[in-house]
Design an enzyme around this catalytic site. Structure first.
Site, PDB file in Angstrom:
ATOM      1  N   CYS A  81       8.897   7.807  -0.746  1.00  0.00           N
ATOM      2  CA  CYS A  81      10.213   7.420  -1.262  1.00  0.00           C
ATOM      3  C   CYS A  81      10.818   8.552  -2.094  1.00  0.00           C
ATOM      4  O   CYS A  81      10.091   9.352  -2.689  1.00  0.00           O
ATOM      5  CB  CYS A  81      10.097   6.169  -2.131  1.00  0.00           C
ATOM      6  SG  CYS A  81       9.843   4.690  -1.145  1.00  0.00           S
ATOM      7  N   CYS A 162      13.575   5.670   1.711  1.00  0.00           N
ATOM      8  CA  CYS A 162      13.633   4.655   0.664  1.00  0.00           C
ATOM      9  C   CYS A 162      13.919   5.310  -0.683  1.00  0.00           C
ATOM     10  O   CYS A 162      13.725   6.518  -0.838  1.00  0.00           O
ATOM     11  CB  CYS A 162      12.325   3.864   0.606  1.00  0.00           C
ATOM     12  SG  CYS A 162      10.870   4.884   0.631  1.00  0.00           S
TER      13      CYS A 162
END
Ligand code: N1C
Length: 260
Positions: A81, A162
């Site tokens: 992420c 993400c």
């Protein structure tokens, strides 16, 4: 008895398959998955076979995402992420940035992008060989092996993102955000709003161009409205110091670089 000469391969307008494609792709796969990321435990021979199977003996204007499905499944690997860097029309600078800084990853820093970067490939329905003479230019047909590969790899890369996603756009062209680019037509629409909450846009200028207020350009506003419509927050920066310093390494005499 007369033997038929082999059917001539079709002549396309784009450059042909890269010489030694198999060796280059296999070598890059072993280097990425074997040397750099041994924890991925990828079978490069299997990956090559899936790559080849996607387009060999097929019409190079008729390739589908289905053809690449087995390859994409074999080569997939997780991306952390907050590390995704997308780009459009800033290919070289975006990759120089990730190499120098090491804090963000482009698609070329994943196995699928690393293997295929800068290469060309296509086959033909009348032969089990690659066509090294020519391949369809994207203007001749959009569904060629190369375009479908990048579109699909880019979609998967965007879907996997993400946290905060960054994008480096080119402020020295009239449309820094082009809705027919892969970034504008594929990636923006495949970020998952449940996982991506913010896109940070960097608009980069040629050193010689005085930096106007790029974040307020209509093209960037269009990107802002698409993102906000998808529930992804937007922020924009017209000049990024670390990126400008990289540009200055190549052009230290530019007036913009004197104060660096
Ligand atoms: O069409 P673009 O840019 O907006 O595509 C860039 C966008 C990036 O964010 C990447 O994640 O899509 C991904 N991507 C690549 O990583 C890539 N590497 C090499 C898309 N295309 C890529 N290429 C080749 O550059 C490919 O042949 C494609 O058609 C061009 C697109 O470059 P662009 O127009 O500057």
């Amino acid at each position: 008895r007369r033997r038929e000469p082999p059917a001539p391969l079709p002549q396309w307008k784009g450059r042909g398959s890269t010489a030694h494609l198999r060796e280059i792709l296999l070598g890059r796969c072993f280097s990425y998955a074997g040397l750099l990321h041994p924890e991925l435990r990828k079978d490069c021979l299997k990956i090559w076979e899936a790559f080849e199977k996607a387009f060999i003996s097929k019409n190079p204007c008729n390739i589908t995402e289905e053809d690449y499905q087995p390859l994409m499944a074999l080569a997939a690997h997780p991306i952390p992420c907050n590390k995704t860097l997308l780009w459009s029309k800033t290919n070289e600078l975006a990759h120089q940035y990730t190499k120098v800084r090491g804090d963000l990853l482009t698609l070329e820093d994943t196995l699928l992008g690393y293997m295929a970067d800068g290469l060309m490939w296509c086959g033909s329905p009348s032969s089990a060989e690659m066509n090294y003479q020519s391949c369809p230019h994207w203007r001749e047909c959009a569904n060629n092996p190369n375009s479908i590969y990048w579109k699909m790899a880019s979609r998967i890369f965007a879907e996997a993102a993400c946290g905060v996603v960054h994008v480096m756009l080119n402020g020295s062209i009239s449309q820094p955000f082009g809705n027919s680019s892969i970034f504008g037509s594929v990636e923006v629409h495949h970020l998952n709003p449940k996982r991506v909450h913010l896109m940070k846009v960097w608009v980069i200028h040629n050193l010689s161009a005085q930096s106007s207020d790029s974040c307020s350009k209509s093209s960037i506003k269009e990107l802002k409205s698409i993102l906000e419509g998808r529930n992804i927050a937007f922020s924009c920066k017209g000049d990024h110091r670390a990126v400008q310093l990289i540009q200055c390494v190549g052009n230290p005499e530019e007036p913009a670089c004197r104060a660096c």
